[in-house]
Design an enzyme around this catalytic site. Structure first.
Site, PDB file in Angstrom:
ATOM      1  N   SER A 217      28.490  39.399  40.372  1.00 36.56           N
ATOM      2  CA  SER A 217      29.538  39.345  41.428  1.00 36.56           C
ATOM      3  C   SER A 217      29.262  39.780  42.773  1.00 36.56           C
ATOM      4  O   SER A 217      28.899  41.155  42.622  1.00 36.56           O
ATOM      5  CB  SER A 217      30.744  40.117  40.867  1.00 36.56           C
ATOM      6  OG  SER A 217      31.674  39.938  41.734  1.00 36.56           O
ATOM      7  N   GLY A 219      31.242  40.380  45.348  1.00 35.57           N
ATOM      8  CA  GLY A 219      32.218  40.476  46.244  1.00 35.57           C
ATOM      9  C   GLY A 219      32.997  39.408  46.979  1.00 35.57           C
ATOM     10  O   GLY A 219      33.163  38.368  46.394  1.00 35.57           O
ATOM     11  N   GLY A 222      31.398  35.933  46.430  1.00 33.02           N
ATOM     12  CA  GLY A 222      31.481  35.036  45.518  1.00 33.02           C
ATOM     13  C   GLY A 222      30.623  35.309  44.278  1.00 33.02           C
ATOM     14  O   GLY A 222      30.296  36.624  44.008  1.00 33.02           O
ATOM     15  N   GLY A 248      37.279  41.209  39.246  1.00 26.55           N
ATOM     16  CA  GLY A 248      36.096  40.966  38.533  1.00 26.55           C
ATOM     17  C   GLY A 248      36.522  40.703  37.192  1.00 26.55           C
ATOM     18  O   GLY A 248      35.870  39.897  36.605  1.00 26.55           O
ATOM     19  N   ASP A 249      37.586  41.263  36.674  1.00 25.23           N
ATOM     20  CA  ASP A 249      38.212  40.894  35.526  1.00 25.23           C
ATOM     21  C   ASP A 249      38.526  39.579  35.317  1.00 25.23           C
ATOM     22  O   ASP A 249      38.499  38.851  34.378  1.00 25.23           O
ATOM     23  CB  ASP A 249      39.322  41.748  34.889  1.00 25.23           C
ATOM     24  CG  ASP A 249      38.978  43.566  34.917  1.00 25.23           C
ATOM     25  OD1 ASP A 249      37.340  43.525  34.751  1.00 25.23           O
ATOM     26  OD2 ASP A 249      39.585  44.330  34.997  1.00 25.23           O
TER      27      ASP A 249
END
Length: 309
Positions: A217, A219, A222, A248-249
Protein backbone atom coordinates in the site's frame (compact mmCIF):
# COMPACT_ATOMS: atom_id res chain seq x y z
CA UNK A 1 -16.89 -18.29 4.23
CA UNK A 2 -13.89 -16.01 4.85
CA UNK A 3 -12.11 -16.09 8.23
CA UNK A 4 -10.44 -13.01 9.70
CA UNK A 5 -8.13 -13.31 12.69
CA UNK A 6 -7.74 -10.34 15.05
CA UNK A 7 -5.64 -11.41 18.03
CA UNK A 8 -5.69 -7.86 19.43
CA UNK A 9 -9.31 -6.76 18.99
CA UNK A 10 -10.32 -3.32 20.20
CA UNK A 11 -13.26 -1.15 21.02
CA UNK A 12 -12.64 1.85 18.77
CA UNK A 13 -13.68 5.18 20.29
CA UNK A 14 -13.63 8.32 18.16
CA UNK A 15 -13.92 11.81 19.65
CA UNK A 16 -14.46 14.83 17.41
CA UNK A 17 -13.37 18.22 18.74
CA UNK A 18 -13.47 21.67 17.08
CA UNK A 19 -9.69 22.03 17.43
CA UNK A 20 -7.17 19.86 19.28
CA UNK A 21 -4.76 21.87 21.43
CA UNK A 22 -2.14 20.44 23.81
CA UNK A 23 -2.56 21.21 27.53
CA UNK A 24 -6.18 22.36 27.02
CA UNK A 25 -9.65 21.14 27.92
CA UNK A 26 -11.85 20.22 24.96
CA UNK A 27 -15.57 20.01 24.34
CA UNK A 28 -16.33 16.83 22.39
CA UNK A 29 -18.88 17.36 19.60
CA UNK A 30 -19.38 13.68 18.71
CA UNK A 31 -18.50 10.26 20.16
CA UNK A 32 -18.55 7.06 18.06
CA UNK A 33 -17.93 3.55 19.43
CA UNK A 34 -17.56 0.47 17.26
CA UNK A 35 -15.86 -2.94 17.27
CA UNK A 36 -12.34 -2.70 15.91
CA UNK A 37 -8.97 -4.21 15.30
CA UNK A 38 -7.74 -4.69 11.73
CA UNK A 39 -9.34 -8.07 11.10
CA UNK A 40 -12.67 -6.92 12.53
CA UNK A 41 -12.59 -3.91 10.22
CA UNK A 42 -11.80 -6.17 7.26
CA UNK A 43 -14.70 -8.46 8.20
CA UNK A 44 -17.15 -5.56 8.37
CA UNK A 45 -16.24 -4.47 4.82
CA UNK A 46 -16.47 -8.04 3.53
CA UNK A 47 -19.91 -8.42 5.08
CA UNK A 48 -21.02 -5.16 3.44
CA UNK A 49 -19.91 -6.63 0.10
CA UNK A 50 -22.17 -9.62 0.70
CA UNK A 51 -19.61 -12.20 1.84
CA UNK A 52 -20.18 -14.52 4.77
CA UNK A 53 -17.35 -13.91 7.20
CA UNK A 54 -16.28 -15.28 10.58
CA UNK A 55 -14.28 -13.23 13.08
CA UNK A 56 -11.96 -14.92 15.56
CA UNK A 57 -9.28 -13.74 17.96
CA UNK A 58 -9.56 -12.72 21.61
CA UNK A 59 -12.11 -10.72 23.60
CA UNK A 60 -12.36 -10.14 27.33
CA UNK A 61 -13.66 -7.88 30.07
CA UNK A 62 -16.27 -5.15 29.74
CA UNK A 63 -14.81 -3.78 26.51
CA UNK A 64 -14.81 -7.30 25.08
CA UNK A 65 -18.51 -7.69 25.90
CA UNK A 66 -19.32 -4.32 24.33
CA UNK A 67 -17.38 -5.29 21.22
CA UNK A 68 -19.22 -8.61 20.89
CA UNK A 69 -22.59 -6.93 21.45
CA UNK A 70 -21.91 -4.58 18.55
CA UNK A 71 -20.81 -7.42 16.27
CA UNK A 72 -24.28 -8.97 16.54
CA UNK A 73 -25.72 -6.09 14.50
CA UNK A 74 -23.50 -6.80 11.45
CA UNK A 75 -25.40 -8.96 8.92
CA UNK A 76 -23.42 -11.88 7.52
CA UNK A 77 -20.80 -11.80 10.29
CA UNK A 78 -20.24 -14.72 12.70
CA UNK A 79 -18.57 -14.13 16.08
CA UNK A 80 -16.07 -16.89 16.95
CA UNK A 81 -13.94 -14.85 19.36
CA UNK A 82 -12.17 -16.72 22.15
CA UNK A 83 -12.63 -15.38 25.70
CA UNK A 84 -9.64 -14.20 27.76
CA UNK A 85 -9.48 -13.05 31.36
CA UNK A 86 -7.91 -9.67 30.58
CA UNK A 87 -9.91 -6.75 29.16
CA UNK A 88 -9.97 -6.04 25.45
CA UNK A 89 -8.12 -2.82 24.68
CA UNK A 90 -9.60 0.49 23.64
CA UNK A 91 -8.26 2.65 20.84
CA UNK A 92 -9.04 6.35 21.08
CA UNK A 93 -8.98 8.58 18.00
CA UNK A 94 -9.31 12.34 18.46
CA UNK A 95 -10.33 14.11 15.26
CA UNK A 96 -9.50 17.80 14.92
CA UNK A 97 -12.44 19.16 12.89
CA UNK A 98 -10.53 22.31 11.93
CA UNK A 99 -7.58 20.54 10.29
CA UNK A 100 -9.02 17.07 9.73
CA UNK A 101 -5.98 15.54 11.49
CA UNK A 102 -6.44 12.51 13.73
CA UNK A 103 -4.50 11.72 16.91
CA UNK A 104 -4.53 8.01 17.79
CA UNK A 105 -4.03 6.43 21.22
CA UNK A 106 -3.71 2.62 21.17
CA UNK A 107 -3.73 0.52 24.33
CA UNK A 108 -1.50 -2.60 24.31
CA UNK A 109 -4.25 -5.18 24.84
CA UNK A 110 -4.76 -7.97 27.39
CA UNK A 111 -2.00 -10.33 28.44
CA UNK A 112 -2.84 -13.71 26.94
CA UNK A 113 -1.92 -16.80 28.97
CA UNK A 114 -0.41 -19.96 27.48
CA UNK A 115 -3.69 -21.80 28.12
CA UNK A 116 -5.68 -19.09 26.32
CA UNK A 117 -3.30 -19.16 23.37
CA UNK A 118 -3.62 -22.96 23.14
CA UNK A 119 -7.42 -22.68 23.29
CA UNK A 120 -7.38 -20.18 20.43
CA UNK A 121 -5.23 -22.43 18.26
CA UNK A 122 -7.72 -25.27 18.70
CA UNK A 123 -10.62 -23.00 17.69
CA UNK A 124 -8.63 -21.71 14.73
CA UNK A 125 -7.86 -25.19 13.41
CA UNK A 126 -11.53 -26.17 13.67
CA UNK A 127 -12.65 -23.02 11.81
CA UNK A 128 -10.25 -23.61 8.92
CA UNK A 129 -12.25 -26.66 7.87
CA UNK A 130 -15.05 -24.52 6.48
CA UNK A 131 -13.40 -21.41 5.01
CA UNK A 132 -12.14 -20.36 1.58
CA UNK A 133 -9.50 -17.85 2.78
CA UNK A 134 -8.07 -16.49 6.02
CA UNK A 135 -6.66 -13.06 6.89
CA UNK A 136 -4.19 -12.68 9.77
CA UNK A 137 -4.37 -9.04 10.80
CA UNK A 138 -2.95 -6.53 13.21
CA UNK A 139 -0.74 -6.44 16.27
CA UNK A 140 -0.07 -9.20 18.78
CA UNK A 141 -1.30 -8.73 22.36
CA UNK A 142 1.15 -9.33 25.22
CA UNK A 143 1.77 -13.01 25.89
CA UNK A 144 1.25 -14.20 22.31
CA UNK A 145 4.50 -15.53 20.77
CA UNK A 146 6.15 -13.16 18.29
CA UNK A 147 6.14 -15.97 15.72
CA UNK A 148 2.41 -16.57 16.11
CA UNK A 149 1.47 -15.52 12.58
CA UNK A 150 4.09 -17.78 11.00
CA UNK A 151 2.59 -20.75 12.83
CA UNK A 152 -0.99 -19.77 11.98
CA UNK A 153 -0.04 -19.32 8.32
CA UNK A 154 1.56 -22.76 8.21
CA UNK A 155 -1.53 -24.30 9.79
CA UNK A 156 -3.77 -22.68 7.18
CA UNK A 157 -1.53 -23.73 4.31
CA UNK A 158 -1.54 -27.31 5.62
CA UNK A 159 -5.34 -27.14 5.46
CA UNK A 160 -5.06 -25.80 1.87
CA UNK A 161 -6.58 -22.45 2.85
CA UNK A 162 -4.95 -19.37 1.24
CA UNK A 163 -3.56 -16.86 3.74
CA UNK A 164 -3.25 -13.07 3.69
CA UNK A 165 -0.95 -11.49 6.30
CA UNK A 166 -1.29 -7.82 7.31
CA UNK A 167 0.82 -6.90 10.32
CA UNK A 168 3.95 -4.92 11.21
CA UNK A 169 7.24 -4.95 13.11
CA UNK A 170 8.56 -8.20 14.55
CA UNK A 171 5.26 -9.97 13.83
CA UNK A 172 5.74 -9.16 10.13
CA UNK A 173 9.41 -10.15 10.06
CA UNK A 174 8.64 -13.49 11.67
CA UNK A 175 5.27 -13.98 9.97
CA UNK A 176 6.62 -13.91 6.41
CA UNK A 177 8.52 -17.13 7.23
CA UNK A 178 5.13 -18.86 7.31
CA UNK A 179 4.93 -18.26 3.53
CA UNK A 180 1.59 -16.42 3.36
CA UNK A 181 -0.05 -16.41 -0.05
CA UNK A 182 -0.45 -12.62 0.10
CA UNK A 183 1.58 -10.17 2.17
CA UNK A 184 0.01 -6.69 2.49
CA UNK A 185 2.43 -4.16 4.06
CA UNK A 186 2.27 -0.41 3.77
CA UNK A 187 5.27 1.57 2.54
CA UNK A 188 6.78 2.08 6.01
CA UNK A 189 6.32 -1.58 6.99
CA UNK A 190 7.82 -2.68 3.68
CA UNK A 191 10.88 -0.47 4.21
CA UNK A 192 11.31 -1.77 7.76
CA UNK A 193 11.09 -5.36 6.55
CA UNK A 194 13.52 -5.04 3.62
CA UNK A 195 15.68 -2.02 4.43
CA UNK A 196 14.78 -0.47 1.06
CA UNK A 197 12.71 2.70 0.55
CA UNK A 198 12.32 2.08 -3.19
CA UNK A 199 8.87 0.44 -3.40
CA UNK A 200 9.44 -1.72 -6.49
CA UNK A 201 12.72 -3.15 -5.21
CA UNK A 202 11.38 -3.58 -1.67
CA UNK A 203 8.24 -5.37 -2.88
CA UNK A 204 10.29 -7.85 -4.91
CA UNK A 205 12.64 -8.38 -1.97
CA UNK A 206 9.71 -9.03 0.39
CA UNK A 207 8.38 -11.68 -1.98
CA UNK A 208 11.78 -13.42 -2.05
CA UNK A 209 11.53 -13.75 1.73
CA UNK A 210 8.70 -16.25 1.36
CA UNK A 211 5.41 -14.61 0.42
CA UNK A 212 3.53 -15.92 -2.60
CA UNK A 213 2.56 -12.37 -3.61
CA UNK A 214 3.23 -8.95 -2.08
CA UNK A 215 0.75 -6.09 -2.37
CA UNK A 216 2.24 -2.89 -0.98
CA UNK A 217 0.00 0.00 0.00
CA UNK A 218 1.52 3.30 -1.17
CA UNK A 219 -1.09 5.58 0.37
CA UNK A 220 -2.49 8.10 -2.14
CA UNK A 221 -0.49 6.38 -4.93
CA UNK A 222 -2.51 3.17 -4.58
CA UNK A 223 -1.18 -0.40 -4.58
CA UNK A 224 1.92 -2.03 -6.02
CA UNK A 225 1.67 -5.80 -6.51
CA UNK A 226 4.34 -8.39 -7.23
CA UNK A 227 2.70 -11.75 -7.91
CA UNK A 228 3.53 -15.04 -9.66
CA UNK A 229 1.39 -13.84 -12.59
CA UNK A 230 3.04 -10.43 -12.97
CA UNK A 231 3.59 -6.95 -11.55
CA UNK A 232 0.95 -4.22 -11.47
CA UNK A 233 0.39 -0.73 -10.09
CA UNK A 234 -3.21 0.24 -9.31
CA UNK A 235 -3.98 3.89 -8.59
CA UNK A 236 -7.14 5.82 -7.70
CA UNK A 237 -8.52 8.04 -10.46
CA UNK A 238 -7.65 11.32 -8.73
CA UNK A 239 -6.15 12.80 -5.59
CA UNK A 240 -8.42 12.08 -2.64
CA UNK A 241 -9.23 14.41 0.24
CA UNK A 242 -10.73 12.74 3.29
CA UNK A 243 -10.00 10.54 6.27
CA UNK A 244 -7.66 7.59 5.49
CA UNK A 245 -8.60 5.73 8.69
CA UNK A 246 -9.53 2.17 7.75
CA UNK A 247 -8.54 2.54 4.09
CA UNK A 248 -5.88 -0.14 4.38
CA UNK A 249 -8.35 -2.57 5.94
CA UNK A 250 -10.78 -1.92 3.09
CA UNK A 251 -7.98 -2.72 0.63
CA UNK A 252 -7.39 -6.04 2.40
CA UNK A 253 -11.10 -6.80 2.15
CA UNK A 254 -10.99 -6.06 -1.57
CA UNK A 255 -8.05 -8.40 -2.08
CA UNK A 256 -9.78 -11.19 -0.18
CA UNK A 257 -13.05 -10.64 -2.01
CA UNK A 258 -11.25 -10.84 -5.34
CA UNK A 259 -9.35 -13.95 -4.25
CA UNK A 260 -12.39 -15.99 -3.20
CA UNK A 261 -14.41 -14.97 -6.26
CA UNK A 262 -11.59 -15.98 -8.61
CA UNK A 263 -10.82 -12.56 -10.09
CA UNK A 264 -7.53 -12.10 -11.98
CA UNK A 265 -4.96 -9.94 -10.22
CA UNK A 266 -5.68 -6.65 -12.05
CA UNK A 267 -9.35 -6.91 -11.10
CA UNK A 268 -8.52 -7.78 -7.49
CA UNK A 269 -6.31 -4.70 -7.28
CA UNK A 270 -8.98 -2.49 -8.83
CA UNK A 271 -11.50 -3.72 -6.26
CA UNK A 272 -9.05 -3.09 -3.41
CA UNK A 273 -8.15 0.43 -4.57
CA UNK A 274 -11.79 1.40 -5.19
CA UNK A 275 -12.82 0.22 -1.72
CA UNK A 276 -9.88 2.00 -0.13
CA UNK A 277 -10.68 5.24 -1.99
CA UNK A 278 -14.38 5.02 -1.09
CA UNK A 279 -13.36 4.63 2.56
CA UNK A 280 -11.20 7.77 2.42
CA UNK A 281 -14.12 9.72 0.95
CA UNK A 282 -16.74 8.47 3.43
CA UNK A 283 -17.95 10.94 6.09
CA UNK A 284 -17.50 8.34 8.87
CA UNK A 285 -14.03 6.88 9.44
CA UNK A 286 -13.64 3.27 8.34
CA UNK A 287 -16.94 3.10 6.41
CA UNK A 288 -17.66 3.25 2.69
CA UNK A 289 -20.57 4.13 0.42
CA UNK A 290 -21.50 1.32 -1.99
CA UNK A 291 -22.42 3.74 -4.78
CA UNK A 292 -19.13 5.62 -4.47
CA UNK A 293 -17.21 2.34 -4.52
CA UNK A 294 -18.96 1.11 -7.67
CA UNK A 295 -18.41 4.45 -9.43
CA UNK A 296 -14.70 4.43 -8.56
CA UNK A 297 -14.23 0.78 -9.54
CA UNK A 298 -14.40 1.50 -13.25
CA UNK A 299 -11.95 4.41 -12.98
CA UNK A 300 -9.03 2.75 -11.19
CA UNK A 301 -5.89 2.97 -13.34
CA UNK A 302 -4.07 -0.38 -13.71
CA UNK A 303 -0.54 -0.33 -15.13
CA UNK A 304 1.55 -3.44 -15.76
CA UNK A 305 5.01 -3.02 -14.35
CA UNK A 306 8.22 -4.35 -15.84
CA UNK A 307 10.26 -7.02 -14.05
CA UNK A 308 10.12 -10.72 -13.44
CA UNK A 309 7.87 -11.97 -10.66
Amino acid sequence: MILTVTLNTALDITYRVPALRPHASHRVTEVIERPGGKGVNVARVLAALGHEVTVTGFAGGLTGRLLRDRLTSVPGLVDALVPVSGPTRRTVAVVDERSGATTQLNEPGPTVSAAEWNAFQEVYEDLLAGVSAVALCGSLPPGVPVGAYAGLARTARAAKVPVLLDTSGAALRRGVAGRPDILKPNADELAELTGSHEPSRATRDARRRGAGAVVASLGPQGLLAVTPEGHWHAAPPAALHGNPTGAGDSAVAGLLSGLVTGLPWPDRLARAVALSAATVLAPSAGEFDRGTYEELLGRVAITEEAGAA
